[in-house]
Design a protein around this motif. Structure first.
Motif, PDB file in Angstrom:
ATOM      1  N   ASP A 265     -19.290 -10.978  -6.462  1.00 24.12           N
ATOM      2  CA  ASP A 265     -20.593 -10.851  -7.104  1.00 24.12           C
ATOM      3  C   ASP A 265     -20.502 -10.057  -8.403  1.00 24.12           C
ATOM      4  O   ASP A 265     -21.270 -10.303  -9.338  1.00 24.12           O
ATOM      5  CB  ASP A 265     -21.582 -10.185  -6.136  1.00 24.12           C
ATOM      6  N   VAL A 266     -19.543  -9.121  -8.484  1.00 23.71           N
ATOM      7  CA  VAL A 266     -19.340  -8.379  -9.729  1.00 23.71           C
ATOM      8  C   VAL A 266     -19.024  -9.352 -10.865  1.00 23.71           C
ATOM      9  O   VAL A 266     -19.636  -9.317 -11.936  1.00 23.71           O
ATOM     10  CB  VAL A 266     -18.198  -7.353  -9.577  1.00 23.71           C
ATOM     11  N   TYR A 267     -18.082 -10.231 -10.629  1.00 24.01           N
ATOM     12  CA  TYR A 267     -17.712 -11.209 -11.655  1.00 24.01           C
ATOM     13  C   TYR A 267     -18.846 -12.196 -11.919  1.00 24.01           C
ATOM     14  O   TYR A 267     -19.084 -12.589 -13.065  1.00 24.01           O
ATOM     15  CB  TYR A 267     -16.449 -11.954 -11.241  1.00 24.01           C
ATOM     16  N   LEU A 268     -19.531 -12.601 -10.862  1.00 21.04           N
ATOM     17  CA  LEU A 268     -20.633 -13.544 -11.030  1.00 21.04           C
ATOM     18  C   LEU A 268     -21.713 -12.957 -11.930  1.00 21.04           C
ATOM     19  O   LEU A 268     -22.216 -13.631 -12.845  1.00 21.04           O
ATOM     20  CB  LEU A 268     -21.217 -13.913  -9.664  1.00 21.04           C
ATOM     21  N   LYS A 269     -22.081 -11.695 -11.703  1.00 23.89           N
ATOM     22  CA  LYS A 269     -23.140 -11.068 -12.487  1.00 23.89           C
ATOM     23  C   LYS A 269     -22.764 -10.890 -13.954  1.00 23.89           C
ATOM     24  O   LYS A 269     -23.641 -10.730 -14.805  1.00 23.89           O
ATOM     25  CB  LYS A 269     -23.503  -9.713 -11.872  1.00 23.89           C
ATOM     26  N   HIS A 270     -21.462 -10.916 -14.234  1.00 21.54           N
ATOM     27  CA  HIS A 270     -21.023 -10.749 -15.622  1.00 21.54           C
ATOM     28  C   HIS A 270     -20.573 -12.083 -16.228  1.00 21.54           C
ATOM     29  O   HIS A 270     -19.868 -12.114 -17.241  1.00 21.54           O
ATOM     30  CB  HIS A 270     -19.884  -9.728 -15.681  1.00 21.54           C
ATOM     31  N   ASN A 271     -21.001 -13.194 -15.597  1.00 22.87           N
ATOM     32  CA  ASN A 271     -20.719 -14.547 -16.112  1.00 22.87           C
ATOM     33  C   ASN A 271     -19.218 -14.846 -16.209  1.00 22.87           C
ATOM     34  O   ASN A 271     -18.770 -15.574 -17.105  1.00 22.87           O
ATOM     35  CB  ASN A 271     -21.377 -14.757 -17.480  1.00 22.87           C
ATOM     36  N   LEU A 272     -18.449 -14.288 -15.280  1.00 20.00           N
ATOM     37  CA  LEU A 272     -17.009 -14.472 -15.288  1.00 20.00           C
ATOM     38  C   LEU A 272     -16.521 -15.334 -14.122  1.00 20.00           C
ATOM     39  O   LEU A 272     -15.317 -15.483 -13.929  1.00 20.00           O
ATOM     40  CB  LEU A 272     -16.303 -13.102 -15.257  1.00 20.00           C
ATOM     41  N   LEU A 273     -17.441 -15.905 -13.374  1.00 17.99           N
ATOM     42  CA  LEU A 273     -17.077 -16.803 -12.278  1.00 17.99           C
ATOM     43  C   LEU A 273     -17.593 -18.192 -12.641  1.00 17.99           C
ATOM     44  O   LEU A 273     -18.756 -18.513 -12.431  1.00 17.99           O
ATOM     45  CB  LEU A 273     -17.692 -16.307 -10.965  1.00 17.99           C
ATOM     46  N   THR A 274     -16.703 -19.001 -13.245  1.00 16.39           N
ATOM     47  CA  THR A 274     -17.101 -20.315 -13.749  1.00 16.39           C
ATOM     48  C   THR A 274     -16.114 -21.375 -13.258  1.00 16.39           C
ATOM     49  O   THR A 274     -15.127 -21.059 -12.589  1.00 16.39           O
ATOM     50  CB  THR A 274     -17.119 -20.335 -15.290  1.00 16.39           C
ATOM     51  N   ASP A 275     -16.349 -22.608 -13.649  1.00 17.52           N
ATOM     52  CA  ASP A 275     -15.433 -23.677 -13.240  1.00 17.52           C
ATOM     53  C   ASP A 275     -14.140 -23.675 -14.056  1.00 17.52           C
ATOM     54  O   ASP A 275     -13.282 -24.542 -13.870  1.00 17.52           O
ATOM     55  CB  ASP A 275     -16.115 -25.052 -13.329  1.00 17.52           C
ATOM     56  N   LYS A 276     -13.978 -22.677 -14.952  1.00 20.40           N
ATOM     57  CA  LYS A 276     -12.714 -22.503 -15.674  1.00 20.40           C
ATOM     58  C   LYS A 276     -12.101 -21.131 -15.378  1.00 20.40           C
ATOM     59  O   LYS A 276     -11.285 -20.627 -16.143  1.00 20.40           O
ATOM     60  CB  LYS A 276     -12.935 -22.692 -17.176  1.00 20.40           C
ATOM     61  N   THR A 277     -12.504 -20.556 -14.242  1.00 19.89           N
ATOM     62  CA  THR A 277     -11.992 -19.251 -13.821  1.00 19.89           C
ATOM     63  C   THR A 277     -10.917 -19.430 -12.762  1.00 19.89           C
ATOM     64  O   THR A 277     -11.063 -20.229 -11.841  1.00 19.89           O
ATOM     65  CB  THR A 277     -13.127 -18.387 -13.227  1.00 19.89           C
ATOM     66  N   VAL A 278      -9.841 -18.638 -12.876  1.00 19.50           N
ATOM     67  CA  VAL A 278      -8.849 -18.543 -11.802  1.00 19.50           C
ATOM     68  C   VAL A 278      -8.655 -17.066 -11.481  1.00 19.50           C
ATOM     69  O   VAL A 278      -8.407 -16.252 -12.367  1.00 19.50           O
ATOM     70  CB  VAL A 278      -7.518 -19.227 -12.185  1.00 19.50           C
ATOM     71  N   MET A 279      -8.810 -16.721 -10.206  1.00 16.51           N
ATOM     72  CA  MET A 279      -8.689 -15.352  -9.727  1.00 16.51           C
ATOM     73  C   MET A 279      -7.468 -15.244  -8.812  1.00 16.51           C
ATOM     74  O   MET A 279      -7.315 -16.023  -7.858  1.00 16.51           O
ATOM     75  CB  MET A 279      -9.947 -14.934  -8.954  1.00 16.51           C
ATOM     76  N   ALA A 280      -6.621 -14.263  -9.100  1.00 18.42           N
ATOM     77  CA  ALA A 280      -5.399 -14.102  -8.324  1.00 18.42           C
ATOM     78  C   ALA A 280      -5.638 -13.310  -7.045  1.00 18.42           C
ATOM     79  O   ALA A 280      -6.473 -12.402  -7.005  1.00 18.42           O
ATOM     80  CB  ALA A 280      -4.338 -13.395  -9.167  1.00 18.42           C
TER      81      ALA A 280
END
Length: 452
Positions: A265-280
């Protein structure tokens, strides 16, 4: 898209032999006695049964005498896709694996990465990591660099020089209490990220693109995360970071971002969870967080060597796949001690078997599934599957020519072994000696040219 008036591109290469790849429907598809043509733009122009070669030569204008026959036991497979690797940590790969993540970063990683102000040092390490990964069959790499813009641009230049497909990220971090000299202000990080993106795009490298790279939530203020989310959105860029690698890290994020429901949710709220995001990593994500990944189209990079080496946790790949979340594999050099994606395949299977030991009802991953994760799955995780990942007409020819019978090789082939058995042996026992040629977008990049 080619119009009806445009003639098809000229054929540059035609191969005849065995091709092994993954599709949407099959984890491993083996195409025996097949011809594949590559046009001058580096794209797969056709793939067909060998008996069609005469007809194809008339239609596409190549000479049958120019067809390259692969030979007995040799096969082509798609290039390997490393969805998470720290180029700046390559110099100490294979060492410094005696601490958990947060202490490991403070003790080893940050002091080393602070050296990348030095462009000569950067040139040496970055050249070696690009060459090493290419030799090991990594045709696409998603790189973390450091906070330093100029040396990160150098990494992009080196990847382009050697012909590797790469997403290159200038690391962003404005919180670092352990190594005071190795951090930025939120303002400077934003400014330098914009400078990096603008400079890299201006160079118009055909296969190298920038990726917005907050190191991870604990090293970034909310202000910086917001700026990076805006930059990614305004420039339609890829995003990479880390998430839920260790339980200690998850607890720290809860303390730092008390208004967020979860790490995701931290990343989501900062617009960093998108269909071009990869999280390790993602070892400790909850079901609701995996739902966020599916809904946003974000992907996970599974880094099993690092997860075990730093005692971070074990990602349940089967659970991720059941949630229909995109997933690829990563080496996570240097938390992972091997830059080879073959190692990532092996450690993926080891982790799955360890989970089966804990729960005999667990559905262990197969080597075929791990093969797909390292190729097509990785391209999907990086949203590059329209360009690479398997042998589909119209995609770039990113491929490894594998010779199981190379002299003094790491394993032996016996009579009557079919291609699937040989593939399994290569995935479990093979190394760079078996990878005799590497192609990226139709260009042969390994063996290296003398000028390089």
């Amino acid at each position: 898209m080619m119009s009806a008036q445009e003639p098809p591109a000229e054929i540059a290469r035609v191969f005849r032999g065995t091709f092994v790849h993954s599709t949407q429907y099959a984890a491993v598809e083996i195409l025996e006695d097949t011809v594949l043509g590559v046009d001058i733009e580096g794209k797969i122009a056709f793939i067909a049964r060998a008996e069609e070669v005469a007809r194809l030569s008339e239609i596409r204008g190549f000479k049958i005498s120019d067809v390259k026959h692969l030979g007995k036991h040799r096969f082509f497979m798609p290039g390997l896709v490393d969805t998470h690797i720290h180029a700046s940590q390559y110099s100490y790969t294979g060492t410094a694996l005696d601490l958990p993540l947060l202490q490991w970063l403070n003790t080893y990683t940050f002091p080393v990465e602070a050296n990348y102000k030095d462009l000569d040092f950067s040139q040496d390490v970055y050249t070696k990591v690009v060459k090493r990964t290419l030799k090991n069959g990594t045709t696409t790499a998603c790189y973390f660099a450091t906070i330093y813009t100029d040396s990160t641009l150098l990494l992009g230049e080196i990847a382009d020089k050697f012909g590797q497909r790469a997403l290159v990220g200038k690391v962003c971090m404005d919180v670092n209490n352990a190594v005071q000299c190795y951090k930025e202000t939120a303002c400077d990080s934003t400014k330098e990220t914009n400078r990096f993106i603008g400079a890299l795009l201006k160079r118009k490298y055909p296969l190298v693109r920038p990726v917005v790279t907050p190191r991870f939530a604990p090293s970034c203020s909310s202000t910086l995360l917001s700026h990076l989310g805006e930059i990614a959105k305004n420039n339609d860029l890829h995003i990479q970071s880390h998430i839920s690698e260790t339980r200690e890290e998850v607890t720290l994020v809860q303390e730092l971002f008390p208004d967020s429901e979860s790490y995701a949710d931290v990343y989501l709220k900062h617009n960093l969870l998108t269909d071009k995001t990869v999280m390790a990593h993602a070892c400790h994500l909850g079901d609701s967080e995996l739902t966020l990944f599916r809904e946003t189209g974000a992907a996970i990079s599974h880094c099993p060597n690092s997860n075990i080496s730093l005692c971070s946790g074990m990602l349940d790949v089967r659970r991720v796949l059941r949630h229909n979340v995109k997933l690829g594999l990563g080496t996570d050099v240097a938390g992972g001690y091997s830059p080879s994606m073959l190692d990532a395949i092996r450690r993926t299977l080891d982790t799955s078997k360890a989970l089966t030991i804990q729960d005999p009802q667990y559905e262990t991953l197969t080597f075929e599934e791990a093969f797909r994760l390292a190729t097509l799955g990785g391209s999907q995780a990086l949203s590059l599957d329209d360009r690479t990942g398997n042998f589909q007409v119209g995609k770039d020819f990113d491929a490894l020519l594998v010779d199981p019978s190379v002299p003094d090789g790491p394993f032996d082939v016996f009579p009557k072994e079919d291609t699937k058995v040989i593939l399994e042996k290569f995935l479990n026992l093979g190394d760079d000696r078996n990878i005799v040629e590497v192609y990226v977008a139709g260009r042969r990049v390994v063996p290296f040219q003398e000028a390089m």
